[in-house]
Write a protein that holds these residues in place. Structure first.
Motif, PDB file in Angstrom:
ATOM      1  N   HIS A  37       2.633   9.665   5.689  1.00 62.37           N
ATOM      2  CA  HIS A  37       2.947   8.500   4.846  1.00 62.37           C
ATOM      3  C   HIS A  37       1.830   7.461   4.945  1.00 62.37           C
ATOM      4  O   HIS A  37       1.370   6.930   3.925  1.00 62.37           O
ATOM      5  CB  HIS A  37       4.274   7.876   5.274  1.00 62.37           C
ATOM      6  N   THR A  40      -1.370   8.717   3.256  1.00 65.77           N
ATOM      7  CA  THR A  40      -1.250   8.657   1.798  1.00 65.77           C
ATOM      8  C   THR A  40      -1.371   7.218   1.311  1.00 65.77           C
ATOM      9  O   THR A  40      -1.995   6.946   0.273  1.00 65.77           O
ATOM     10  CB  THR A  40       0.082   9.265   1.340  1.00 65.77           C
ATOM     11  N   GLY A  41      -0.779   6.275   2.059  1.00 61.91           N
ATOM     12  CA  GLY A  41      -0.932   4.863   1.701  1.00 61.91           C
ATOM     13  C   GLY A  41      -2.383   4.420   1.758  1.00 61.91           C
ATOM     14  O   GLY A  41      -2.861   3.693   0.869  1.00 61.91           O
ATOM     15  N   ILE A  44      -4.041   5.806  -1.329  1.00 62.40           N
ATOM     16  CA  ILE A  44      -3.670   5.081  -2.549  1.00 62.40           C
ATOM     17  C   ILE A  44      -4.455   3.774  -2.651  1.00 62.40           C
ATOM     18  O   ILE A  44      -4.985   3.422  -3.727  1.00 62.40           O
ATOM     19  CB  ILE A  44      -2.160   4.805  -2.564  1.00 62.40           C
ATOM     20  N   LEU A  50      -2.614   7.171  -7.394  1.00 60.30           N
ATOM     21  CA  LEU A  50      -1.778   8.101  -6.642  1.00 60.30           C
ATOM     22  C   LEU A  50      -2.476   9.455  -6.562  1.00 60.30           C
ATOM     23  O   LEU A  50      -3.142   9.870  -7.510  1.00 60.30           O
ATOM     24  CB  LEU A  50      -0.418   8.264  -7.316  1.00 60.30           C
ATOM     25  N   LYS A  75       3.990  11.559  -4.594  1.00 59.57           N
ATOM     26  CA  LYS A  75       4.072  10.289  -5.320  1.00 59.57           C
ATOM     27  C   LYS A  75       5.358   9.488  -5.126  1.00 59.57           C
ATOM     28  O   LYS A  75       5.379   8.288  -5.429  1.00 59.57           O
ATOM     29  CB  LYS A  75       3.905  10.558  -6.821  1.00 59.57           C
ATOM     30  N   TRP A  78       5.198   6.127  -2.867  1.00 60.16           N
ATOM     31  CA  TRP A  78       3.909   5.449  -2.943  1.00 60.16           C
ATOM     32  C   TRP A  78       3.978   3.973  -2.552  1.00 60.16           C
ATOM     33  O   TRP A  78       3.098   3.456  -1.859  1.00 60.16           O
ATOM     34  CB  TRP A  78       3.316   5.596  -4.346  1.00 60.16           C
ATOM     35  N   GLN A  81       4.485   3.655   1.182  1.00 62.34           N
ATOM     36  CA  GLN A  81       3.271   4.106   1.859  1.00 62.34           C
ATOM     37  C   GLN A  81       2.171   3.051   1.788  1.00 62.34           C
ATOM     38  O   GLN A  81       1.486   2.783   2.788  1.00 62.34           O
ATOM     39  CB  GLN A  81       2.807   5.420   1.226  1.00 62.34           C
ATOM     40  N   ASN A 185      10.815   3.611  -6.081  1.00 62.40           N
ATOM     41  CA  ASN A 185       9.394   3.881  -5.865  1.00 62.40           C
ATOM     42  C   ASN A 185       9.037   3.918  -4.382  1.00 62.40           C
ATOM     43  O   ASN A 185       7.853   3.926  -4.030  1.00 62.40           O
ATOM     44  CB  ASN A 185       8.552   2.832  -6.585  1.00 62.40           C
TER      45      ASN A 185
END
Length: 537
Positions: A37, A40-41, A44, A50, A75, A78, A81, A185
């Protein structure tokens, strides 16, 4: 008791409960999912977009179940994250632990306010004690976006109940709709929040206390449900939560998909889990009582959430806050009907603080001294990989995948992590970890050059069959072990080798640690016997 004194009692009670919940939630970071997580953050924010495909593994292209499943994990979370990434960037991991504590305090504040709103009996606050203790079940795997779905679930209930109680429409529109949009989200658990909204909308046609607000409830709830489609995956979360996740292969290998009933004997001495089971038992009785009182929405929520939490542990903390509130109302109107002690809530708060301070569940009750849960993540192994330039492709333990990706990407890409992006890949991973004939062939077909793995499966205590196999294979060398993990490489890649006897020394070290945490593991004894036998040769 005058109003000023009563207000002071209320403030004191809330402060004590908030302190107890906050301290309980200051556990060290412990979730294997947290790292992917966070990574991925970071991705982003650095790319301002994304991810379209998984950048962290070299096996994602084999995913056979359709792009929707992969997109869900790429996604769906997001916003949470990105929030994790911002908190860690500016406040560090200590800031993240504090942030998590504040989220759980917000949940506790809503629960406290609902008990105050719906029950005038001070003794009903006794339901807050098992609520606080049951928070321990959530922090065992807490650093995940699901915390925002927990918060949203109780928040929308509070908005509806406040609107009904005060005959005010604005909370239905100004709280529930934005809350659902944000949560959709952040986590797929918004599906549970949709269920809650649907229950209130349905019973507003039959339940006397809801009928005066029926139009506002139905309109606002429909709008709140509609806006949840404004996320990168639309409403695919329904399929993921109820089909892929609930009935897939994950049930057998991931703890949160198992029923807490399976764990009953093992957790009988754990105050948090005992409190959950107490709430579950009272919830059934309270649901029947509320149905008798024609509070059909409450009965439906209690029955359904109790059933969901007993089916899979992943639903427990959706259940706990709701159960605490509705059980409190039940207790106030039945067991304590003839008693109403205004000072009962502060007494419960004192009990909470005492339990937290004198029977802690983690070492951070007097300050955040431990940031990460010991032996959960391969910290030193990642340092060794970078320092020694361990060869690729690498096969990694599934629980290590997220952390290794966070530390090693883009220099290294992982084989798998706890997202389980592919059912077939998970099957192949299990074949290799079990060191079956098929697994041996897969090691060759993937041209695996190195393996990063613990020595045992923590939940069961069994020696990892792959470890046993590589210990006996002359073509594989042990190059690293540290009491948390070990690294094998194919012979010829190793600049220096360790004695393979260290494999079973590693087994004993890991058994010593994990047996305290998962004492119900059936294979610890056999692993100790096997290790002592090999070391005695």
């Amino acid at each position: 008791m005058n109003s000023k004194t009563e207000k002071m009692w209320v403030i004191a009670a809330f402060c004590l409960m908030a302190a107890a919940v906050f301290v309980t939630a200051l556990a060290p970071i412990n979730s294997a999912d947290f790292w992917w997580h966070l990574k991925t953050g970071d991705y982003i924010l650095s790319h301002s977009a994304l991810p379209q495909d998984d950048p962290f593994t070299y096996t994602y292209g084999r995913e056979p179940v359709g792009s929707e499943h992969r997109a869900f994990f790429m996604k769906q979370y997001w916003l949470a994250q990105a929030l994790f990434s911002v908190v860690v960037k500016y406040f560090g991991f200590t800031g993240l632990i504090v942030f998590r504590g504040l989220v759980f305090v917000a949940i506790a504040a809503i629960v406290f306010s609902l008990v105050r709103l719906l029950s005038e009996n001070g003794l009903s606050s006794l339901a807050l004690l098992p609520f606080m203790l049951a928070t321990r079940t959530a922090i065992e795997d807490s650093d995940r976006p699901q915390m925002f779905a927990f918060l949203c679930a109780i928040l929308i209930i509070a908005a509806v109940e406040w609107a009904v109680h005060k005959r005010k429409q604005w909370p239905l529109f100004l709280i529930n709709i934005p809350a659902m949009l944000l949560t959709a989200n952040m986590h797929g658990g918004y599906v549970i929040c949709i269920f809650i909204l649907a229950v209130y909308a349905l019973f507003s046609f039959f339940e006397e206390r809801l009928i005066p607000m029926r139009k506002a409830i139905v309109l606002s709830n429909v709008l709140a449900i509609v806006v949840t489609a404004c996320n990168p995956n639309g409403w695919y979360a329904f399929q993921e939560v109820f089909l892929v996740a609930s009935f897939g292969a994950n049930n057998n290998i991931i703890m949160e998909y198992r029923s807490p009933v399976d764990m009953l004997q093992a957790v009988s001495g754990n105050a948090g889990w005992v409190s959950y089971f107490i709430l579950a038992c009272f919830a059934v009785v309270a649901a029947g009582y509320h149905a008798y009182k024609r509070r059909y929405s409450w009965a439906a929520l209690l029955f359904s959430m109790t059933a969901a939490s007993l089916y899979a542990m992943r639903f427990i903390y959706f259940f706990v806050p709701v159960a605490a509130v509705l059980i409190a109302v039940f207790l106030g109107e039945t067991v304590f009907r003839r008693m109403s002690l205004k000072w009962a809530a502060p007494v419960v708060g004192v009990l909470m603080v005492c339990v937290v301070l004198f029977k802690p569940v983690h070492p951070n009750r007097f300050g955040i001294e431990v940031i990460f849960d010991g032996k959960t993540f391969p910290f030193s192994a990642a340092d060794f990989i970078l320092r020694e330039n361990i060869p690729q492709p690498m096969l990694n333990d599934i629980r290590f995948g997220g952390y290794l990706a966070w530390r090693l990407w883009p220099r290294y890409r992982m084989f798998i992590d706890t997202r389980n992006l592919s059912g077939s890949l998970l099957s192949e991973y299990l074949e290799m970890m079990l060191f079956t004939d098929t697994g041996k062939k897969l090691l060759d077909s993937y041209k695996i050059a190195s393996v990063v793995t613990p020595a045992i499966f923590p939940y069961t205590g069994e020696v990892v069959p792959l470890v046993r196999g590589l210990y006996r294979e002359p073509d594989w060398s042990l190059v690293y072990c540290d009491g948390e993990s070990m690294i094998f490489v194919r012979r010829g890649f190793a600049q220096r080798e360790l004695s393979k006897k260290k494999v079973y020394q590693e087994v004993l070290l890991e058994v010593q640690f994990w047996r305290r945490i998962y004492p119900w593991g059936p294979d610890y004894g056999e692993s100790i016997e096997e290790a002592l036998g090999e070391l005695g040769r």
